[in-house]
Write a protein that holds these residues in place. Sequence first.
Motif, PDB file in Angstrom:
ATOM      1  N   THR A  80       0.865  -1.188   0.000  1.00 24.58           N
ATOM      2  CA  THR A  80       0.000   0.000   0.000  1.00 24.58           C
ATOM      3  C   THR A  80       0.900   1.237   0.000  1.00 24.58           C
ATOM      4  O   THR A  80       2.122   1.143   0.211  1.00 24.58           O
ATOM      5  CB  THR A  80      -0.877   0.023   1.266  1.00 24.58           C
ATOM      6  N   LYS A  81       0.316   2.390  -0.209  1.00 20.27           N
ATOM      7  CA  LYS A  81       1.067   3.666  -0.235  1.00 20.27           C
ATOM      8  C   LYS A  81       1.738   3.920   1.113  1.00 20.27           C
ATOM      9  O   LYS A  81       2.888   4.359   1.183  1.00 20.27           O
ATOM     10  CB  LYS A  81       0.100   4.798  -0.595  1.00 20.27           C
ATOM     11  N   GLN A  82       1.017   3.603   2.165  1.00 20.41           N
ATOM     12  CA  GLN A  82       1.520   3.815   3.530  1.00 20.41           C
ATOM     13  C   GLN A  82       2.750   2.924   3.809  1.00 20.41           C
ATOM     14  O   GLN A  82       3.758   3.381   4.351  1.00 20.41           O
ATOM     15  CB  GLN A  82       0.402   3.504   4.534  1.00 20.41           C
ATOM     16  N   GLN A  83       2.622   1.678   3.359  1.00 23.84           N
ATOM     17  CA  GLN A  83       3.733   0.728   3.555  1.00 23.84           C
ATOM     18  C   GLN A  83       4.971   1.173   2.774  1.00 23.84           C
ATOM     19  O   GLN A  83       6.098   1.129   3.265  1.00 23.84           O
ATOM     20  CB  GLN A  83       3.297  -0.659   3.092  1.00 23.84           C
ATOM     21  N   VAL A 134      10.471   3.550   2.502  1.00 19.20           N
ATOM     22  CA  VAL A 134      11.395   4.596   1.996  1.00 19.20           C
ATOM     23  C   VAL A 134      12.009   5.362   3.164  1.00 19.20           C
ATOM     24  O   VAL A 134      13.217   5.617   3.183  1.00 19.20           O
ATOM     25  CB  VAL A 134      10.648   5.542   1.015  1.00 19.20           C
ATOM     26  N   ILE A 135      11.175   5.687   4.140  1.00 19.29           N
ATOM     27  CA  ILE A 135      11.685   6.412   5.317  1.00 19.29           C
ATOM     28  C   ILE A 135      12.724   5.547   6.049  1.00 19.29           C
ATOM     29  O   ILE A 135      13.807   6.015   6.411  1.00 19.29           O
ATOM     30  CB  ILE A 135      10.525   6.822   6.255  1.00 19.29           C
ATOM     31  N   PHE A 136      12.416   4.275   6.201  1.00 21.57           N
ATOM     32  CA  PHE A 136      13.316   3.355   6.886  1.00 21.57           C
ATOM     33  C   PHE A 136      14.657   3.239   6.146  1.00 21.57           C
ATOM     34  O   PHE A 136      15.738   3.329   6.747  1.00 21.57           O
ATOM     35  CB  PHE A 136      12.614   1.988   6.979  1.00 21.57           C
ATOM     36  N   LEU A 137      14.565   3.093   4.822  1.00 15.38           N
ATOM     37  CA  LEU A 137      15.779   2.991   3.993  1.00 15.38           C
ATOM     38  C   LEU A 137      16.613   4.269   4.050  1.00 15.38           C
ATOM     39  O   LEU A 137      17.846   4.227   4.160  1.00 15.38           O
ATOM     40  CB  LEU A 137      15.347   2.681   2.547  1.00 15.38           C
ATOM     41  N   SER A 138      15.896   5.411   3.996  1.00  6.51           N
ATOM     42  CA  SER A 138      16.593   6.709   4.076  1.00  6.51           C
ATOM     43  C   SER A 138      17.312   6.859   5.408  1.00  6.51           C
ATOM     44  O   SER A 138      18.465   7.331   5.461  1.00  6.51           O
ATOM     45  CB  SER A 138      15.585   7.860   3.917  1.00  6.51           C
ATOM     46  N   LEU A 139      16.648   6.428   6.477  1.00  7.01           N
ATOM     47  CA  LEU A 139      17.263   6.512   7.813  1.00  7.01           C
ATOM     48  C   LEU A 139      18.490   5.606   7.904  1.00  7.01           C
ATOM     49  O   LEU A 139      19.521   6.001   8.455  1.00  7.01           O
ATOM     50  CB  LEU A 139      16.239   6.120   8.886  1.00  7.01           C
ATOM     51  N   LEU A 140      18.379   4.426   7.286  1.00  8.48           N
ATOM     52  CA  LEU A 140      19.531   3.497   7.278  1.00  8.48           C
ATOM     53  C   LEU A 140      20.738   4.116   6.579  1.00  8.48           C
ATOM     54  O   LEU A 140      21.862   4.076   7.078  1.00  8.48           O
ATOM     55  CB  LEU A 140      19.136   2.203   6.565  1.00  8.48           C
ATOM     56  N   ILE A 141      20.458   4.703   5.405  1.00  8.88           N
ATOM     57  CA  ILE A 141      21.542   5.353   4.629  1.00  8.88           C
ATOM     58  C   ILE A 141      22.131   6.526   5.425  1.00  8.88           C
ATOM     59  O   ILE A 141      23.346   6.715   5.489  1.00  8.88           O
ATOM     60  CB  ILE A 141      21.008   5.806   3.252  1.00  8.88           C
ATOM     61  N   LEU A 142      21.226   7.268   6.068  1.00 12.24           N
ATOM     62  CA  LEU A 142      21.669   8.435   6.853  1.00 12.24           C
ATOM     63  C   LEU A 142      22.568   7.998   8.024  1.00 12.24           C
ATOM     64  O   LEU A 142      23.628   8.588   8.259  1.00 12.24           O
ATOM     65  CB  LEU A 142      20.438   9.191   7.376  1.00 12.24           C
ATOM     66  N   PHE A 143      22.115   6.956   8.702  1.00 12.29           N
ATOM     67  CA  PHE A 143      22.919   6.444   9.825  1.00 12.29           C
ATOM     68  C   PHE A 143      24.286   5.922   9.359  1.00 12.29           C
ATOM     69  O   PHE A 143      25.319   6.122  10.006  1.00 12.29           O
ATOM     70  CB  PHE A 143      22.158   5.333  10.565  1.00 12.29           C
ATOM     71  N   PHE A 144      24.226   5.228   8.200  1.00 16.20           N
ATOM     72  CA  PHE A 144      25.459   4.690   7.633  1.00 16.20           C
ATOM     73  C   PHE A 144      26.446   5.807   7.337  1.00 16.20           C
ATOM     74  O   PHE A 144      27.623   5.756   7.727  1.00 16.20           O
ATOM     75  CB  PHE A 144      25.120   3.878   6.373  1.00 16.20           C
TER      76      PHE A 144
END
Lengths: 153, 257
Positions: free
Chosen positions: B5-8, B13-23
């Motif tokens: 779904t759009k929400q999922q 995307v937010i989770f992936l962005s946060l992972l990249i940011l943390f990395f």
Amino acid sequence: MRVSRVIILTVILGFLQITILDYFKVFSVKPDLILIAVFCAAIFLDLKPALCVGLLAGIFKDAFTSSALGFNAVLFPIWVFLIATLIRRVSIEDNISRIALLFIVAILNNLISGLALVYSIGSLSWSIFLRITFLASVYTALIFSLILRIIKR
Amino acid sequence: MFKPTKQQLKSFVIFLSLLILFFLASIALRQPLINISKHPLNLVKLIQREAGGIIFYHRNLVRNEVLERERDILNYKINALNEAYLENIRLKENLAFKQKSSFKLIPARVITRSADSWSSSLIIDKGSYHGIRSGMGVITYLGLAGRIMEVAGSTSRVMLLSDPSLGVSSLIQRSRQEGLVSGTLGSNLIMKYLSEDADIKIGDMAISSGLNGAYPKGILIGKIVEIGKDFSGLSRFAVIEPAVKFSNIEEVLVVLP
């Protein structure tokens, strides 16, 4: 000072003279440690043992120089005799007088050696002659002052 | 089939962005973090070390004594090896010179040196038993050293070039100008009997001329460092800085004719 000590001193100084002293040359001159040993013999020993030390030291020095054979073997006993005679007439007990006397003996010894060399090779620069005569004598006198301090201890 | 779904998708995307940011942040902050934590860590280490030092004092004392003994032995071995290494270099250079040169050479060691300041000579450990004769030339791998003056069974006396009694016929390498080189009892040599118009310059190299037969032609004597005029004004002289350092010769090569 005992005869054995002077003989040991002569042997040590003699070996130092022909081995490591070239590394301590100042203006290409080195002190005459063998002359110092002979001088010590002349002032500390009786005439006969001193003359023997002088003769042996002279022979030793002649063996390791390229000067005419027997030159030092004749000269050193003469110095011993003259120094011993002088000491009998004039009391020389303090170190400064002894150093001054050695300096005079070293100058005369160097003058005779230098003149003998000039005679044998024909010519020698005045600057070399004076440099060796005076600097070697001063160097010898300075080393003698150090040796006197060691002997005193 | 699974269709997000759009929400999922937004959450992913937010989770992936946060992972990249943390990395990226961890890469960027690694060094500052180490720098900040360095001082407290050092303090901890210091306390740990001091406490260990006090607790294990006796063990450390004994170990220190053993290590000091080992260090002294190793220092002695290093000194001995260093001397062997230096000797090896010198002998290799001598050997290389011996292999390069066309004349026959006898290597010898210096035993003693001149006893006074009025002569410049050496005594070497080879004599007539080894084929050495009076008058033979003596060289080192650096250049000309002197001449054999006296020979005994197993020793010989070498008069060095720095002795004024010894004269060697020589040539200026560039202009082939001839002269007589002799010693001054000092650190330099002197080349005498040069004519007024002699072609000689500071920096020229002096070599043996080979005229007297004792030395082969072309052995290096030294470099001209000064040119002057005799007292008479009839001839000139040149001061030569010798190639061989006469005060620290330890091995020589005797030239067999």
